[in-house]
Scaffold this active site. Structure first.
Site, PDB file in Angstrom:
ATOM      1  N   GLN A 531      87.324  14.045 -16.699  1.00 27.99           N
ATOM      2  CA  GLN A 531      87.687  15.202 -17.515  1.00 27.99           C
ATOM      3  C   GLN A 531      87.442  16.481 -16.720  1.00 27.99           C
ATOM      4  O   GLN A 531      86.401  16.614 -16.064  1.00 27.99           O
ATOM      5  CB  GLN A 531      86.875  15.218 -18.812  1.00 27.99           C
ATOM      6  N   GLU A 581      90.717  -0.470 -17.856  1.00 26.63           N
ATOM      7  CA  GLU A 581      91.320   0.644 -17.109  1.00 26.63           C
ATOM      8  C   GLU A 581      92.282   0.070 -16.066  1.00 26.63           C
ATOM      9  O   GLU A 581      91.999  -0.939 -15.442  1.00 26.63           O
ATOM     10  CB  GLU A 581      90.200   1.459 -16.437  1.00 26.63           C
ATOM     11  N   ASP A 677      91.114   6.308 -25.351  1.00 33.46           N
ATOM     12  CA  ASP A 677      91.288   7.648 -24.762  1.00 33.46           C
ATOM     13  C   ASP A 677      92.479   7.570 -23.802  1.00 33.46           C
ATOM     14  O   ASP A 677      92.323   7.636 -22.584  1.00 33.46           O
ATOM     15  CB  ASP A 677      89.997   8.037 -24.022  1.00 33.46           C
ATOM     16  N   CYS A 705      94.543  13.766 -25.858  1.00 32.25           N
ATOM     17  CA  CYS A 705      94.837  15.090 -25.288  1.00 32.25           C
ATOM     18  C   CYS A 705      96.219  15.544 -25.740  1.00 32.25           C
ATOM     19  O   CYS A 705      96.685  16.597 -25.332  1.00 32.25           O
ATOM     20  CB  CYS A 705      94.744  15.044 -23.764  1.00 32.25           C
TER      21      CYS A 705
HETATM   22  C1  SAM Z   1      92.730  10.520 -20.525  1.00 36.99           C
HETATM   23  S1  SAM Z   1      92.133   9.461 -19.273  1.00 36.99           S
HETATM   24  C2  SAM Z   1      90.595   8.972 -19.985  1.00 36.99           C
HETATM   25  C3  SAM Z   1      89.606   8.396 -19.031  1.00 36.99           C
HETATM   26  C4  SAM Z   1      88.184   8.291 -19.538  1.00 36.99           C
HETATM   27  N1  SAM Z   1      88.109   7.815 -20.871  1.00 36.99           N
HETATM   28  C5  SAM Z   1      87.458   9.603 -19.380  1.00 36.99           C
HETATM   29  O1  SAM Z   1      87.247  10.299 -20.362  1.00 36.99           O
HETATM   30  O2  SAM Z   1      87.112   9.950 -18.248  1.00 36.99           O
HETATM   31  C6  SAM Z   1      93.186   8.100 -19.452  1.00 36.99           C
HETATM   32  C7  SAM Z   1      92.889   6.958 -18.532  1.00 36.99           C
HETATM   33  O3  SAM Z   1      93.757   5.894 -18.907  1.00 36.99           O
HETATM   34  C8  SAM Z   1      94.175   5.215 -17.753  1.00 36.99           C
HETATM   35  N2  SAM Z   1      95.409   4.511 -18.133  1.00 36.99           N
HETATM   36  C9  SAM Z   1      96.657   5.011 -18.223  1.00 36.99           C
HETATM   37  N3  SAM Z   1      97.502   4.069 -18.659  1.00 36.99           N
HETATM   38  C10 SAM Z   1      96.766   2.944 -18.864  1.00 36.99           C
HETATM   39  C11 SAM Z   1      97.076   1.631 -19.303  1.00 36.99           C
HETATM   40  N4  SAM Z   1      98.323   1.294 -19.619  1.00 36.99           N
HETATM   41  N5  SAM Z   1      96.093   0.735 -19.387  1.00 36.99           N
HETATM   42  C12 SAM Z   1      94.820   1.068 -19.051  1.00 36.99           C
HETATM   43  N6  SAM Z   1      94.470   2.297 -18.620  1.00 36.99           N
HETATM   44  C13 SAM Z   1      95.427   3.223 -18.528  1.00 36.99           C
HETATM   45  C14 SAM Z   1      94.310   6.298 -16.707  1.00 36.99           C
HETATM   46  O4  SAM Z   1      94.221   5.766 -15.416  1.00 36.99           O
HETATM   47  C15 SAM Z   1      93.132   7.195 -17.065  1.00 36.99           C
HETATM   48  O5  SAM Z   1      91.994   6.819 -16.349  1.00 36.99           O
END
Ligand code: SAM
Length: 784
Positions: A531, A581, A677, A705
């Site tokens: 973040q 993830e 998230d 977000c």
């Molecule tokens: C908004 S970030 C949140 C990360 C974490 N929760 C944080 O607050 O630091 C979204 C995360 O989802 C991962 N992501 C995106 N698409 C995904 C998917 N289909 N399956 C698993 N993870 C995914 C991205 O790589 C990213 O790390």
């Protein structure tokens, strides 16, 4: 069109439906068989006034929802009741009318080429030059057109020209002519005429760029393709970069400054910004109620939360306000600076001023951008100074050539604060320079990168106090947009071998920095998500934990876990965390972060959530302790961890339970909570289906977000399941979704949701992680 799907009122059919629970007073609009004509709760008076519910009720609004006329009031109680007027317009005080007015302005700006001309600071091709008066810019061309399309179009229209250029993805093209007669014909044949899908073509003069007007020599040695200057970056183009650093194209075009482009709310006081964001979120959340109401299957009573939504102005649940960011200025720990030419033609490191689609390619320095940190600004300045003498070209977004593309500055806070001002100390910095190596010799690249490394090293020590510099990474990316995939090759990596040592190529030292959240240390690799506002993220995570009602018998799923921040900060409050993830580096970081912090009850699975979640949930939930089993449990109320290693499983494959001790541990869990998230697009439909159909999952915390995707996903999670008849009716109805909204699509998907208990939206809150921009995070608690 976004914002107008919810009511669909103009073509909807009103019908009286007696709800399945026998409550004959429950009257509501229903979706018709055609699926697009949908309805909402309506109390039909007799006889009906011709302007029934076409204006908002001022008593209702002014009194916070109290109107003595109640349901028989002829004025609309809230936006969801509002209907269009006979002339198809909306009450000017309504959100719909305001949105429509805004869109009209934006459309006009687009047709006018942004209202202020096109800011092209790059040339299309070597040797290309435009002569003032003999060059024209064509605005509003179909985006998919290339130069060939434009040339054919001109030929079809009988317009003679010298050269014509158009880049796919933009609405502007550039034409130069041999003489004034050709120009006159072009104006007559083209200006104001229809092109493509009913777009009105506009011809504009090409104005000399300011640096040419002043007869300055331009280091890039190029002349502009046009007179209008426009330039925005792909990230700004799409409305947001990966971290929500967004510029709205309209404000960027009007503002013509980096500040206006990246922080369009900066002109407002912070309390006003918060109020604005909270209201805007409330409007979006109301779509959840409206759409879930529409999607509610026939013969099934409306869920109580929808029936009660009227009492709270149409919201699906209480919106508990907005939590401000503890740090409002310079809060970003990650800044992505574009490289390009400024309006003055100078090599610049900063932000794009507008939208590439509309021809904006000018980059301006990050002057006065209140979200950018001082360290990031200083490194941008060091890089910009270096670029003035570099023999390598900067990236040209028009023809996708050049070498230097982008600088990202990531910062890490130490565990301690500055004793004088209690501000966090930025003790580490990672610089990621994106280049495109195509067409450049390896040795020359190496030399140039060494110069750059030297420039950053010197730049960091020229400041007092010295700027932190932990690692410099050169990322090679050949794609068109600067948004590189997570696995884009790292061409060179300079790290320090130890505290105070020089930067150097140390193959055995991994490129990473560290930050601290809630007393834990986090290791972050170059492509991992973290973040961007650490102190506000801390608030976000602890609030999510409070709402999740965690305990030692809780099994917590952290879906889209990144470097494990949420799961790890909550690990001490639960029995076990399973993180999912897709970014392999982030999973590896999460694993390390568990180790660094001595946390043993977390497992991280690498894979796309949609690929792994079904099997994982099955694997873990079938072992849950059910209330009936309680008497046979050996559980004594305290969790004893087996000391298992945190396990990473690659590529979505999942292994069976590692050990008997883990199995025993699992049997002691009594409840399961999921925190999701996801990225801006929201959750994959498969993930939603698994969450919805796993009946043991009673509580879900959705962190988002992007409220639009939160609403879309919540429609699917919270709408009652359809009966079998409705499901089969729906099967052949999957057509024309290309232009539909995410909410309509979600409504459609909800119709094929397997039989399962829907979630109920319980409460929501906004957390502002992005002061001065229109963005903020939303947390919503869903239960069943
Ligand atoms: C908004 S970030 C949140 C990360 C974490 N929760 C944080 O607050 O630091 C979204 C995360 O989802 C991962 N992501 C995106 N698409 C995904 C998917 N289909 N399956 C698993 N993870 C995914 C991205 O790589 C990213 O790390």
């Amino acid at each position: 069109m976004e914002g107008f799907d919810s009511a669909g009122e103009t073509d909807s059919i009103v019908s009286l439906v007696v709800s399945g629970d026998g409550n004959s007073s429950e009257k509501r609009k229903r979706e018709t068989e055609t699926d697009t004509e949908t309805l909402m709760d309506v109390v039909v008076p007799a006889p009906r006034h011709p302007l029934w519910k076409t204006s908002l009720c001022s008593y209702f609004r002014g009194s916070g929802g109290l109107c003595s006329h109640g349901d028989s009031c002829r004025f609309a109680h809230g936006e969801e009741e509002l209907r269009p007027r006979p002339d198809n317009t909306w009450d000017p005080a309504s959100e719909r009318a305001k949105k429509m007015a805004k869109m009209e302005v934006e459309e006009k700006e687009e047709t006018d080429g942004g209202g202020g001309g096109i800011m092209m600071t790059e040339k299309f091709e070597e040797g290309e030059s435009l002569v003032a008066g003999l060059s024209k810019c064509l605005v509003n061309l179909p985006m998919k057109w290339t130069s060939d399309h434009l040339r054919n179009f001109l030929k079809e229209k009988g317009v003679l020209f010298k050269s014509a250029k158009k880049k796919k993805g933009m609405v502007v093209g550039f034409v130069s002519f041999e003489n004034v007669e050709q120009v006159a014909t072009a104006v007559e044949e083209l200006d104001g005429k229809s092109v493509g899908n009913n777009r009105t073509l506009k011809l504009s003069d090409v104005l000399p760029r300011s640096f040419e007007r002043n007869n300055k020599v331009v280091s890039e040695g190029s002349l502009p393709c046009s007179d209008l200057v426009t330039k925005a970056e792909d990230s700004i183009n799409d409305g947001a970069d990966s971290d929500g650093n967004v510029a709205s194209s309209s404000s960027a075009l009007m503002g013509r400054s980096a500040r206006a482009a990246v922080t369009p709310l900066a002109h407002m006081s912070y309390p006003d910004q918060l109020e604005h964001k909270k209201n805007s979120l409330a409007q979006t959340l109301k779509k959840l109620t409206r759409n879930a109401r529409k999607a509610c299957p026939r013969g099934i009573s409306l869920p109580e939360w929808i029936q009660k939504s009227r009492e709270i102005g149409g919201l699906p649940c209480e919106l508990e306000g907005i939590i401000g960011s503890p740090s409002v200025y310079g809060y970003r720990n990650k800044c992505e600076f574009s490289v390009g030419l400024s309006l003055e033609g100078k090599r610049t490191v900063g932000f794009l001023l507008g939208n590439f689609r509309e021809g904006v390619t000018a980059v301006e320095e990050p002057v006065d951008c209140p979200n950018v940190s001082q360290i990031a600004c200083k490194y941008a300045a060091v890089f910009q100074k270096f670029l003035q003498d570099s023999s390598f070209p900067v990236w040209n977004r028009l023809n996708n050539t050049g070498f230097w593309r982008q600088l990202t500055v990531r910062e890490g806070r130490s565990a301690h604060c500055n004793v004088e001002n209690s501000e966090p100390i930025i003790s580490e910095a990672m610089l990621i320079v994106q280049v495109c190596s195509i067409g450049f010799e390896d040795q020359k690249i190496k030399d140039e990168i060494n110069f750059l490394e030297n420039a950053f090293s010197i730049g960091s020590t020229e400041e007092a106090p010295h700027l932190p510099l932990t690692v410099l990474v050169i990322q090679d990316h050949t794609g068109i947009s600067n948004a590189a995939p997570a696995d884009a090759p790292l061409k060179y990596v300079f790290t320090r071998r130890g505290e105070g040592s020089e930067l150097g190529i140390n193959d055995d030292v991994e490129p990473r920095i560290h930050d601290h959240i809630s007393g834990l240390k986090f290791s972050i690799s170059p492509s991992a998500f973290f973040q961007v506002n650490t102190s506000a993220a801390e608030k976000l995570y602890s609030l999510a934990g409070d709402w999740a009602d965690l305990g030692p018998k809780t099994l917590l799923f952290d879906i889209c876990c990144g470097t494990g921040t949420i799961g790890l900060t909550l690990a001490h409050r639960v029995g076990m965390v399973v993180g999912i993830e897709m970014n392999a580096s982030a999973v590896s970081d999460a694993q390390k972060n568990a180790e660094i912090n001595g946390i043993k009850n977390c497992k991280f699975v690498c894979g796309k959530a949609e690929d792994v979640i079904g099997a994982l949930m099955k694997q873990y939930l079938c072992l849950l302790l059910k209330p009936d089993d309680a008497s046979s449990s050996t559980h004594n109320g305290s969790m004893e961890h087996s000391g298992d290693e945190n396990v990473i499983q690659q590529n979505g494959s999942h292994q069976s339970m590692e050990s008997r001790s883990e199995l025993l541990l699992l049997q002691q869990f009594e409840n399961v909570v999921a925190v999701v998230d996801p990225p801006r697009v929201g959750l994959h439909p498969t993930v939603i289906k698994v969450l919805r159909t796993q009946s043991d999952l009673k509580r879900l915390i959705y962190i988002s977000c992007n409220p639009e995707s939160l609403v879309a996903n919540a429609i699917e999670l919270c709408t009652p399941s359809p009966g079998e008849t409705e499901k089969s009716n729906n099967k052949n109805n999957n057509r024309g979704w290309k232009n539909t909204t995410s909410a309509s699509l979600a409504r459609h998907r909800a119709k094929s949701m397997p039989d399962s208990e829907p979630f109920i939206p319980v409460k929501a809150v906004a957390v502002d992680l992005f002061p001065h921009t229109p963005h903020c995070e939303t947390v919503m608690l869903l239960e069943r």
